[in-house]
Design an enzyme around this catalytic site. Sequence first.
Site, short mmCIF file in Angstrom:
data_model
loop_
_atom_site.label_atom_id
_atom_site.label_comp_id
_atom_site.label_asym_id
_atom_site.label_seq_id
_atom_site.Cartn_x
_atom_site.Cartn_y
_atom_site.Cartn_z
N SER A 69 -33.64 -2.55 96.20
CA SER A 69 -32.37 -3.08 95.69
C SER A 69 -31.28 -2.98 96.74
O SER A 69 -30.18 -3.45 96.52
CB SER A 69 -31.95 -2.31 94.43
OG SER A 69 -32.03 -0.93 94.67
N HIS B 84 -37.12 -8.75 93.80
CA HIS B 84 -36.30 -7.72 93.15
C HIS B 84 -36.32 -7.94 91.64
O HIS B 84 -35.71 -8.89 91.14
CB HIS B 84 -34.87 -7.81 93.71
CG HIS B 84 -33.96 -6.74 93.21
ND1 HIS B 84 -32.61 -6.91 93.08
CD2 HIS B 84 -34.20 -5.46 92.80
CE1 HIS B 84 -32.06 -5.80 92.61
NE2 HIS B 84 -33.02 -4.92 92.43
N GLU C 113 -34.83 -11.67 91.72
CA GLU C 113 -34.16 -12.16 92.92
C GLU C 113 -35.23 -12.26 94.01
O GLU C 113 -35.89 -11.25 94.31
CB GLU C 113 -33.07 -11.18 93.39
CG GLU C 113 -31.76 -11.29 92.62
CD GLU C 113 -30.69 -10.36 93.19
OE1 GLU C 113 -29.57 -10.83 93.44
OE2 GLU C 113 -30.96 -9.16 93.37
N ASN D 275 -26.65 -6.56 92.71
CA ASN D 275 -25.98 -5.26 92.87
C ASN D 275 -24.62 -5.37 93.55
O ASN D 275 -23.78 -4.50 93.38
CB ASN D 275 -26.89 -4.28 93.62
CG ASN D 275 -27.96 -3.76 92.69
OD1 ASN D 275 -27.68 -3.45 91.53
ND2 ASN D 275 -29.19 -3.68 93.18
N1 3HC Z 1 -41.50 -2.82 77.68
C1 3HC Z 1 -41.70 -3.70 76.68
N2 3HC Z 1 -40.75 -3.98 75.76
C2 3HC Z 1 -39.58 -3.32 75.85
C3 3HC Z 1 -39.32 -2.37 76.85
C4 3HC Z 1 -40.35 -2.16 77.81
N3 3HC Z 1 -40.19 -1.29 78.85
N4 3HC Z 1 -38.07 -1.90 76.70
C5 3HC Z 1 -37.54 -2.52 75.62
N5 3HC Z 1 -38.46 -3.37 75.11
C6 3HC Z 1 -38.27 -4.29 73.99
C7 3HC Z 1 -38.11 -3.57 72.68
O1 3HC Z 1 -39.34 -3.33 72.05
C8 3HC Z 1 -37.30 -4.58 71.86
O2 3HC Z 1 -38.09 -5.64 71.37
P1 3HC Z 1 -37.68 -6.46 70.04
O3 3HC Z 1 -36.25 -6.91 70.24
O4 3HC Z 1 -38.64 -7.61 70.01
O5 3HC Z 1 -37.83 -5.49 68.93
C9 3HC Z 1 -36.39 -5.20 72.92
O6 3HC Z 1 -37.02 -4.97 74.19
C10 3HC Z 1 -35.04 -4.58 72.88
O7 3HC Z 1 -35.19 -3.16 73.03
P2 3HC Z 1 -34.54 -2.06 72.08
O8 3HC Z 1 -34.54 -2.54 70.68
O9 3HC Z 1 -35.20 -0.77 72.42
O10 3HC Z 1 -33.07 -1.86 72.56
P3 3HC Z 1 -31.97 -2.90 72.93
O11 3HC Z 1 -31.89 -4.03 71.98
O12 3HC Z 1 -30.78 -2.04 73.14
O13 3HC Z 1 -32.43 -3.48 74.34
C11 3HC Z 1 -32.46 -3.39 76.65
C12 3HC Z 1 -32.77 -2.66 75.38
C13 3HC Z 1 -33.38 -4.62 76.81
C14 3HC Z 1 -32.74 -2.42 77.79
C15 3HC Z 1 -30.97 -3.90 76.61
O14 3HC Z 1 -30.13 -2.82 76.26
C16 3HC Z 1 -30.50 -4.46 77.91
O15 3HC Z 1 -30.75 -5.61 78.21
N6 3HC Z 1 -29.77 -3.63 78.71
C17 3HC Z 1 -29.32 -4.01 80.02
C18 3HC Z 1 -30.45 -3.82 81.00
C19 3HC Z 1 -30.06 -4.18 82.40
O16 3HC Z 1 -28.96 -4.61 82.70
N7 3HC Z 1 -31.00 -3.99 83.31
C20 3HC Z 1 -30.79 -4.22 84.70
C21 3HC Z 1 -30.54 -2.92 85.36
S1 3HC Z 1 -30.14 -3.15 87.06
C22 3HC Z 1 -31.63 -3.16 87.83
O17 3HC Z 1 -32.68 -2.95 87.25
C23 3HC Z 1 -31.59 -3.48 89.28
C24 3HC Z 1 -31.57 -2.29 90.16
O18 3HC Z 1 -31.57 -2.73 91.48
C25 3HC Z 1 -30.43 -1.31 89.96
#
Ligand code: 3HC
Length: 284
Positions: A120, A141, A153, A191
């Site tokens: 990243s 990414h 990305e 990022n």
């Molecule tokens: N594998 C499979 N399914 C998953 C999972 C995983 N690891 N994690 C979550 N899920 C599924 C859940 O089962 C759920 O499915 P459903 O809606 O069909 O029931 C769905 O995803 C939503 O999960 P939750 O109900 O547990 O919780 P939320 O509705 O709060 O969603 C989230 C969780 C998808 C993580 C949401 O909060 C989100 O989109 N958050 C932002 C994440 C983000 O911005 N990520 C990027 C981070 S930056 C990065 O990675 C880059 C690095 O360089 C820093």
Amino acid sequence: MSVHTTAVVGAGTMGNGIAHVFALHGYDATLIDLDESLLDDARSTIEGNLSRQVDNDVITPADKAAALDRLAFTSNTPEGVASADLVVEAVPEAQEVKSEVFGTLDAHAPADAILASNTSSISITWIADQTERPDQVIGMHFFNPVPVMTLVEVVRGQRTSDDTFETVAGVADDLEKNPVEVEDYPGFVSNRILMPMINEAVFCVMEGVAEPEDIDTVMELGMNHPMGPLTLADFIGLDVCLHILEVLHDELGDDKYRPCPLLRRKVTAGQLGRKTGEGFFNYE
Ligand code: 3HC
């Protein structure tokens, strides 16, 4: 070139998610980590996440079984990459570690294999320069949680060939992700935009503008973000956020990327977010 066999180096959160999506979308995938206990954890994480997808009707039980059949796990990197068409590296973000891993991949992966990095914050051009095949090195990414987030990305280093780019963008399409072409500049696009927002949220905490919960509520309800910036920072890891901000600050040189002293203080104290049970919020 066509890709059938993949290898993923590093069995942490990102690595196991990447192996999961490869196996689910028909690619043979070998997950590699020197630490056998991380491989055991990764195997059960992937099984658990596939079960979650079955429970949510995203995939069928047969899809899950087929994905598990396509997965292999090894602590032997040369063996794990020996027949890979595409290797994705997802090891810790330290240049000396990347340099050693890419040296090993270059020596043991087939000559025509593409070597991708999930980094990243480290320059793809610099990583490519650790190998004798810079035209076949590229950034791929992914975003956490990898099975859910649909962006990749695809980062072109200075010498990445068009063939390499097109192959990797095609693989990302196959994974039902949306590949976005990005040039190799610090933080890429994601990022470079995300981290200043998180940093500003930390400054708001430090300056007492509002309580952490309320800062997150503003961004969740006012901007429709699924997670507020402080919850997201805890989810990513405060050490990872700090490291990316340092890279942005060092390499772009602008004060707007200066890491907030409170972020640094939390990292120094070992309050790294969800993974340590405490960050801006408590997870115990
Ligand atoms: N594998 C499979 N399914 C998953 C999972 C995983 N690891 N994690 C979550 N899920 C599924 C859940 O089962 C759920 O499915 P459903 O809606 O069909 O029931 C769905 O995803 C939503 O999960 P939750 O109900 O547990 O919780 P939320 O509705 O709060 O969603 C989230 C969780 C998808 C993580 C949401 O909060 C989100 O989109 N958050 C932002 C994440 C983000 O911005 N990520 C990027 C981070 S930056 C990065 O990675 C880059 C690095 O360089 C820093």
